[in-house]
Design an enzyme around this catalytic site. Sequence first.
Site, PDB file in Angstrom:
ATOM      1  N   GLU A   1     101.586 -17.874   6.584  1.00  0.00           N
ATOM      2  CA  GLU A   1     100.994 -16.776   7.362  1.00  0.00           C
ATOM      3  C   GLU A   1     102.025 -15.704   7.682  1.00  0.00           C
ATOM      4  O   GLU A   1     101.705 -14.506   7.708  1.00  0.00           O
ATOM      5  CB  GLU A   1     100.378 -17.336   8.642  1.00  0.00           C
ATOM      6  CG  GLU A   1      99.114 -18.144   8.374  1.00  0.00           C
ATOM      7  CD  GLU A   1      98.618 -18.897   9.583  1.00  0.00           C
ATOM      8  OE1 GLU A   1      97.451 -18.719   9.955  1.00  0.00           O
ATOM      9  OE2 GLU A   1      99.405 -19.668  10.173  1.00  0.00           O
TER      10      GLU A   1
ATOM     11  N   ALA B   1     104.170 -24.958  11.466  1.00  0.00           N
ATOM     12  CA  ALA B   1     104.320 -25.102  12.907  1.00  0.00           C
ATOM     13  C   ALA B   1     105.115 -26.358  13.238  1.00  0.00           C
ATOM     14  O   ALA B   1     105.289 -27.250  12.406  1.00  0.00           O
ATOM     15  CB  ALA B   1     102.948 -25.166  13.567  1.00  0.00           C
TER      16      ALA B   1
ATOM     17  N   GLY C   1     102.033 -21.869   9.093  1.00  0.00           N
ATOM     18  CA  GLY C   1     102.549 -20.661   9.724  1.00  0.00           C
ATOM     19  C   GLY C   1     103.573 -19.946   8.875  1.00  0.00           C
ATOM     20  O   GLY C   1     103.706 -18.717   8.943  1.00  0.00           O
TER      21      GLY C   1
ATOM     22  N   GLU D   1      96.594 -26.707   7.070  1.00  0.00           N
ATOM     23  CA  GLU D   1      96.120 -27.052   8.411  1.00  0.00           C
ATOM     24  C   GLU D   1      94.905 -27.977   8.402  1.00  0.00           C
ATOM     25  O   GLU D   1      94.722 -28.792   9.316  1.00  0.00           O
ATOM     26  CB  GLU D   1      95.793 -25.776   9.198  1.00  0.00           C
ATOM     27  CG  GLU D   1      96.987 -24.943   9.598  1.00  0.00           C
ATOM     28  CD  GLU D   1      97.401 -23.919   8.532  1.00  0.00           C
ATOM     29  OE1 GLU D   1      98.216 -23.045   8.860  1.00  0.00           O
ATOM     30  OE2 GLU D   1      96.889 -24.003   7.391  1.00  0.00           O
TER      31      GLU D   1
END
Length: 264
Positions: free
Chosen positions: A115, A67, A112, A135
């Site tokens: 992911e 992110a 991310g 994270e």
Amino acid sequence: MSEREREPVRLEVANGVGTIRLDRPPMNALAAAMQDGLLAAAAEVTERRDVRAVVVYGGEKVFAAGADIKEMAGWSYTDMVDRSVALQAAFTAVARIPKPTVAAVTGYALGGGCELALACDLRFAAADAKLGQPEILLGLIPGAGGTQRLSRLVGPSRAKDLIFTGRMVGAEEALAIGLVDRVIPAGEDVYAAAAEWAGRFATGPAYALRAAKEAIDRGLSTDLDTGLELERQQFAGLFATEDRATGMRSFIENGPGKADFEGR
């Protein structure tokens, strides 16, 4: 072209394969504009009949390093409540593309980025790639599917190890635990390998592939009996397609693997 003018996500189509290209140098940070671009690209490849399979690719140097922390740092709880819906929607849209998808992972696929790779059907990784869900090191947990898709892919204990520690894994460990499906040796083109795999489906039976993907993905989220019923319905439904008739006729006349499907 300046970075400001650059489209952060673009779709390139050739020979039946659509490439969703992340292009936000230097690290393809998944800012809000990138998330919106992924949502739009996933919708487009879903609709386009000339796209039969999809590669998600971040370029030769990096897949996506996570992110945009600078963008997120100033957000409030209510900001994230609003944005997290769009964040998950973008990744879910990629996961629900009703065609074979493969992530071509180079460099880093973190947070991310990992992911996003998890939202694809398969993951091909460069030998020097690094993947992870860091994270926890920010006092957070994965918020775009990491706790769910990672645990379903590698099992809960391995997912907990990766998420609790926030550690990165190299390509070979990722292959050993099932996080990636193929490691591409140093000096070879990860994108080319992924595109070659995707290209196998450019003339494949599109609705059978779609049915197989839906039966597997939806079946994994339910009990065995319900999954078997989903499979039965998809199997029977394919008898309404032209490709089923073509495939069976070709098998009888010419043997297996020689049918020319039209995707109908």
